[in-house]
Design a protein around this motif. Structure first.
Motif, short mmCIF file in Angstrom:
data_model
loop_
_atom_site.label_atom_id
_atom_site.label_comp_id
_atom_site.label_asym_id
_atom_site.label_seq_id
_atom_site.Cartn_x
_atom_site.Cartn_y
_atom_site.Cartn_z
N MET A 23 50.36 33.83 53.22
CA MET A 23 49.43 32.95 52.52
C MET A 23 48.13 33.68 52.21
O MET A 23 47.58 33.56 51.10
CB MET A 23 49.16 31.71 53.37
N ALA A 24 47.60 34.42 53.17
CA ALA A 24 46.35 35.15 52.97
C ALA A 24 46.49 36.17 51.83
O ALA A 24 45.63 36.25 50.95
CB ALA A 24 45.94 35.86 54.26
N GLY B 178 41.71 36.48 43.28
CA GLY B 178 41.12 37.68 42.71
C GLY B 178 41.54 37.91 41.27
O GLY B 178 40.73 38.29 40.42
N ALA B 179 42.82 37.66 40.97
CA ALA B 179 43.32 37.82 39.61
C ALA B 179 42.65 36.84 38.65
O ALA B 179 42.29 37.19 37.52
CB ALA B 179 44.83 37.63 39.59
N ILE B 180 42.48 35.59 39.09
CA ILE B 180 41.83 34.59 38.24
C ILE B 180 40.36 34.94 38.03
O ILE B 180 39.82 34.79 36.92
CB ILE B 180 41.99 33.19 38.85
N LEU C 181 38.41 37.75 50.75
CA LEU C 181 38.65 39.19 50.81
C LEU C 181 39.31 39.69 49.52
O LEU C 181 39.08 40.83 49.11
CB LEU C 181 39.53 39.51 52.02
N GLY C 182 40.12 38.84 48.89
CA GLY C 182 40.75 39.23 47.64
C GLY C 182 39.72 39.47 46.54
O GLY C 182 39.74 40.49 45.84
N VAL C 183 38.78 38.53 46.39
CA VAL C 183 37.74 38.68 45.37
C VAL C 183 36.86 39.89 45.67
O VAL C 183 36.56 40.70 44.79
CB VAL C 183 36.88 37.40 45.28
N ALA C 184 36.46 40.03 46.95
CA ALA C 184 35.59 41.15 47.33
C ALA C 184 36.30 42.49 47.14
O ALA C 184 35.72 43.44 46.59
CB ALA C 184 35.14 40.99 48.78
#
Length: 457
Positions: free
Chosen positions: A263-264, A272-274, A398-401
């Motif tokens: 899930m994480a 992050g993709a969006i 963490l994905g966005v960062a």
């Protein structure tokens, strides 16, 4: 009752991504710096993810209805404050308040669902819950674009207020009060929650610092070292306190731990993709906020349709296979988006990537929700939901960062183009790596038969 819980959860999930399309308008109005862009998303998901484990524990120890209403009130007041914000600091703080409210609201809502339904009804409710989680992130971009264009960026936050009030009234009428022992107050690990939240905030700050200071700069290394100390302190604290925020037995539920890990990773990739795609569509393709929202509509549609199909196929295929297939399809979508160049077309370059990404993501969120809760007893449902959604929120932050750090300069058209290519390649690699925890899921779902009956009906 399920409709009330889903309505609240839709608000929580939408707010992960609803600000993405509104960011240029917010930046012009409040004079945001480039680093503030990321914190508009990170403040929300970090406070939500960081406190979800505590929220899950609270939902198990105290009256679920009271915990739900407390979280809903905090979330609604945070939305109201964000709508009236006149500075970046106020807006980021309000986003944090929304996240803290969501940390109480989400596990309490899941706990109410688990306590209210059983057998095939519970399986159907969990599948619907997973569908909301899968479609909400992409749909948030669409609603953000519509509200920003038709009204103003502040409407993105104000819309939560009447919904929150309506849900509160419905819950007071439909959900019964269930008193719990006062001894539960002594079982809350507040020190663990504080260490976890501060550690995660510091970690994301360290990752964000790489963009402006570099990976090996003292500023970045000090922040990363402090984050490591705080998170290590959380681990030590959990071993020493009488009632840890996550009881040790919870970590032995293989389906829950493996599914939460997946899930994480999946949420980090999708959010992050969006985030990157919203900047790409507006800054490279020149789309307006409304057009950008509409351009995300196919992604939301593919997620929704594939999630609905997955709900029917889940009893026959099993969660493990659905997640594995979803990861491979989503990887193909990320690879397609990584080849989009500086002279793109939406229909020929972006839309095929969105289609594959949506077709892969939809089944995964449905299967992850069912797999994670399959071995969990009802009295542990709040904590289990908190652990699963902690993966969801922390993964988003963490994905966005991380993808922002990989992409580098996102302030120019050329930087966004080349940076997006690198970032989507990183997404593809990350999705393939997630096959490892997927293989660790149990081969057969314990709830397989009841789910089959429910979906067949």
């Amino acid at each position: 009752m399920l409709a009330l819980m889903l309505a609240a959860q839709i608000m929580v999930v939408l707010d992960v991504s609803v600000v993405n399309v509104a960011l240029p308008s917010i930046a012009n109005d409040l004079h945001l710096s480039s680093s503030s862009y990321q914190w508009m998303v990170s403040a929300y998901v970090l406070l939500s993810g960081g406190f979800l484990l505590l929220g899950g524990r609270v939902a198990d120890l105290f009256d679920r209805r009271r915990v739900f209403l407390t979280g809903l009130t905090l979330f609604t007041l945070g939305s109201l404050t964000a709508g009236f914000a006149d500075s970046a600091t106020t807006l980021i703080a309000a986003r944090g308040a929304q996240g803290a409210g969501a940390a109480l609201l989400t596990p309490a809502a899941m706990s109410i669902v688990m306590a209210t339904y059983s057998g095939r009804q519970r399986a159907t409710a969990l599948a619907l819950w997973g569908t909301v989680a899968s479609m909400g992130i992409a749909a948030g971009v669409l609603f953000g674009g519509i509200l920003t264009t038709v009204f103003d960026w502040r409407a993105v936050f104000f819309i939560n207020v009447p919904i929150g009030v309506a849900v509160a009234v419905g819950v007071l009428a439909r959900v019964r009060f269930a008193p719990t022992p006062t001894a539960g107050r002594r079982q809350l690990d507040l020190s663990g929650a504080a260490l976890l939240v501060t550690g995660l905030l510091t970690l994301v700050y360290a990752v964000e610092s790489t963009t402006s200071h570099g990976w090996t700069a003292p500023h970045t290394l000090v922040a990363a070292g402090l984050a490591a100390i705080l998170l290590a302190g959380f681990v030590v604290n959990e071993r020493k306190v009488e009632s840890p925020i996550v009881p040790p037995a919870t970590w032995h539920i293989r389906s829950l731990v493996s599914a939460s890990t997946v899930m994480a990773g999946v949420t980090g990739a999708v959010v992050g993709a969006i985030f990157l795609s919203s900047l790409y569509l507006q800054q490279v393709l020149g789309s307006s906020a409304l057009v950008t929202g509409l351009q995300f509509l196919p992604l939301a549609g593919f997620i929704t349709v594939s999630a609905a199909v997955a709900s029917k196929a889940l009893p026959h295929v099993g969660a493990k296979k659905l997640i594995g297939v979803g990861l491979l399809i989503a990887t193909a979508g990320a690879l397609v988006l990584s080849f989009v160049d500086s002279d793109p077309s939406y229909l020929g370059d972006v839309l095929p990537g969105f289609a594959l990404l949506g077709l892969g993501v939809g089944p995964m969120f449905v299967a992850i929700s069912v797999a994670a809760m399959s071995d969990v007893a009802p009295e542990q449902s709040g904590l289990a939901s908190g652990l699963m959604m902690t993966g969801h929120e922390i993964g988003a932050a963490l994905g966005v960062a991380s993808l922002t750090a990989v992409a580098g300069n996102l302030t120019t058209r050329a930087g966004i183009t080349s940076g997006s290519q690198d970032a989507f390649l990183a997404v593809a690699i990350g999705l393939v790596v997630l096959l490892i925890p997927t293989f660790m899921l149990p081969a057969h779902d314990p709830e397989r038969a009841p789910i089959s009956q429910g979906h067949g009906h």
